[in-house]
Design a protein around this motif. Structure first.
Motif, PDB file in Angstrom:
ATOM      1  N   TYR A 113     -18.038  29.099  -7.354  1.00 26.75           N
ATOM      2  CA  TYR A 113     -16.999  28.999  -8.513  1.00 26.75           C
ATOM      3  C   TYR A 113     -15.673  30.204  -7.976  1.00 26.75           C
ATOM      4  CZ  TYR A 113     -20.523  26.798 -11.004  1.00 26.75           C
ATOM      5  OH  TYR A 113     -21.418  25.937 -11.464  1.00 26.75           O
ATOM      6  N   THR A 114     -14.425  29.746  -8.094  1.00 25.16           N
ATOM      7  CA  THR A 114     -13.364  30.527  -7.378  1.00 25.16           C
ATOM      8  C   THR A 114     -12.433  31.202  -8.549  1.00 25.16           C
ATOM      9  OG1 THR A 114     -11.938  28.314  -7.492  1.00 25.16           O
ATOM     10  CG2 THR A 114     -13.361  29.072  -5.380  1.00 25.16           C
ATOM     11  N   SER A 115     -12.595  30.960  -9.786  1.00 18.94           N
ATOM     12  CA  SER A 115     -11.789  31.327 -10.934  1.00 18.94           C
ATOM     13  C   SER A 115     -12.664  31.339 -11.963  1.00 18.94           C
ATOM     14  CB  SER A 115     -10.370  30.505 -10.808  1.00 18.94           C
ATOM     15  OG  SER A 115     -10.757  29.282 -11.308  1.00 18.94           O
ATOM     16  N   PHE A 140     -14.361  32.312 -20.762  1.00 22.12           N
ATOM     17  CA  PHE A 140     -15.725  31.719 -20.524  1.00 22.12           C
ATOM     18  C   PHE A 140     -15.791  30.418 -19.643  1.00 22.12           C
ATOM     19  CE2 PHE A 140     -16.280  34.104 -24.521  1.00 22.12           C
ATOM     20  CZ  PHE A 140     -17.203  35.132 -24.176  1.00 22.12           C
ATOM     21  N   ASP A 141     -14.717  30.102 -19.021  1.00 22.66           N
ATOM     22  CA  ASP A 141     -14.541  28.756 -18.195  1.00 22.66           C
ATOM     23  C   ASP A 141     -14.597  29.334 -16.862  1.00 22.66           C
ATOM     24  OD1 ASP A 141     -14.194  27.261 -20.633  1.00 22.66           O
ATOM     25  OD2 ASP A 141     -11.996  27.308 -20.391  1.00 22.66           O
ATOM     26  N   LEU A 142     -15.133  28.439 -15.956  1.00 19.52           N
ATOM     27  CA  LEU A 142     -15.178  28.612 -14.635  1.00 19.52           C
ATOM     28  C   LEU A 142     -14.372  27.590 -13.935  1.00 19.52           C
ATOM     29  CD1 LEU A 142     -19.045  29.650 -13.978  1.00 19.52           C
ATOM     30  CD2 LEU A 142     -17.305  31.102 -14.084  1.00 19.52           C
ATOM     31  N   GLU A 192     -24.761  37.979 -12.737  1.00 16.04           N
ATOM     32  CA  GLU A 192     -24.914  39.371 -13.799  1.00 16.04           C
ATOM     33  C   GLU A 192     -24.278  39.102 -15.008  1.00 16.04           C
ATOM     34  OE1 GLU A 192     -26.490  42.755 -10.545  1.00 16.04           O
ATOM     35  OE2 GLU A 192     -24.477  42.237 -10.852  1.00 16.04           O
ATOM     36  N   VAL A 193     -22.952  38.685 -14.710  1.00 16.46           N
ATOM     37  CA  VAL A 193     -22.117  38.602 -16.040  1.00 16.46           C
ATOM     38  C   VAL A 193     -22.686  37.483 -16.816  1.00 16.46           C
ATOM     39  CG1 VAL A 193     -19.874  38.048 -16.654  1.00 16.46           C
ATOM     40  CG2 VAL A 193     -20.006  39.695 -14.762  1.00 16.46           C
ATOM     41  N   TYR A 194     -23.057  36.237 -16.214  1.00  9.85           N
ATOM     42  CA  TYR A 194     -23.409  35.141 -17.058  1.00  9.85           C
ATOM     43  C   TYR A 194     -24.431  35.616 -17.933  1.00  9.85           C
ATOM     44  CZ  TYR A 194     -25.142  30.640 -18.233  1.00  9.85           C
ATOM     45  OH  TYR A 194     -25.672  29.643 -19.046  1.00  9.85           O
ATOM     46  N   LEU A 228     -17.651  40.511  -8.275  1.00  7.75           N
ATOM     47  CA  LEU A 228     -17.531  40.012  -6.821  1.00  7.75           C
ATOM     48  C   LEU A 228     -17.264  38.478  -6.614  1.00  7.75           C
ATOM     49  CD1 LEU A 228     -20.628  41.640  -5.698  1.00  7.75           C
ATOM     50  CD2 LEU A 228     -18.278  42.349  -5.145  1.00  7.75           C
ATOM     51  N   PRO A 229     -16.239  38.216  -5.738  1.00  2.09           N
ATOM     52  CA  PRO A 229     -16.293  36.478  -5.469  1.00  2.09           C
ATOM     53  C   PRO A 229     -17.616  35.826  -5.314  1.00  2.09           C
ATOM     54  CG  PRO A 229     -14.987  37.859  -3.884  1.00  2.09           C
ATOM     55  CD  PRO A 229     -16.093  38.889  -4.778  1.00  2.09           C
ATOM     56  N   HIS A 230     -17.425  34.659  -6.010  1.00  2.00           N
ATOM     57  CA  HIS A 230     -18.732  33.782  -5.913  1.00  2.00           C
ATOM     58  C   HIS A 230     -18.401  32.478  -4.821  1.00  2.00           C
ATOM     59  CE1 HIS A 230     -21.833  30.791  -7.350  1.00  2.00           C
ATOM     60  NE2 HIS A 230     -22.522  31.917  -7.920  1.00  2.00           N
TER      61      HIS A 230
END
Length: 137
Positions: A108-110, A114-116, A38-40, A103-105
């Protein structure tokens, strides 16, 4: 003074000032959980909120709102819906404020800007010899 009263009506404010402000409802904050997807891409989320009760009894009414989640919003930022909180009908409506909680994914942990980031487990041989791995493996 009587001329003005007959033209403009009886003044109701203090010191003869008829421009006294109407009381305003209080802004109400809610937590809004969003996914990385949703954020992306940005999204619109329908949420049901409990409106505060003006009579201070235990019952409250529910209200359904559509909240637009802008692309790239960050954890802790707010989305404000102006004039949505009208639990005291004689007062000016206030704002519903949604504080974003990402929410945690699973993969992708961090996230930094704009970087994952993600965690990858490597053996010593893989780290010394080089390795190409696809995300999610």
């Amino acid at each position: 003074e009587d001329l003005f009263r007959s033209m403009f009506g009886q003044s109701g404010g203090r010191n003869g000032n008829s421009y006294e402000r109407k009381p305003r409802n209080r802004n109400v904050k809610y937590r809004l959980q969003v996914t990385l997807e949703e954020v992306y891409s940005g999204a619109t989320k329908s949420v049901t909120i409990a409106k505060p009760d003006a009579s201070n009894t235990s019952s409250s009414t529910n209200k359904k709102l559509d909240v637009c989640i802008p692309r790239g919003i960050r954890d802790g930022q707010s989305i404000r819906l102006s004039g949505e909180m009208d639990h005291v009908t004689s007062a000016t409506p206030a704002d519903a404020i949604f504080v974003v909680e990402c929410l945690p994914h699973d993969l992708y942990t961090s996230r930094k800007g704009f970087d994952l980031g993600m965690s990858v487990t490597l053996t010593l041989d893989e780290s010394l010899g080089g390795l190409r791995k696809d995300a999610g493996e």
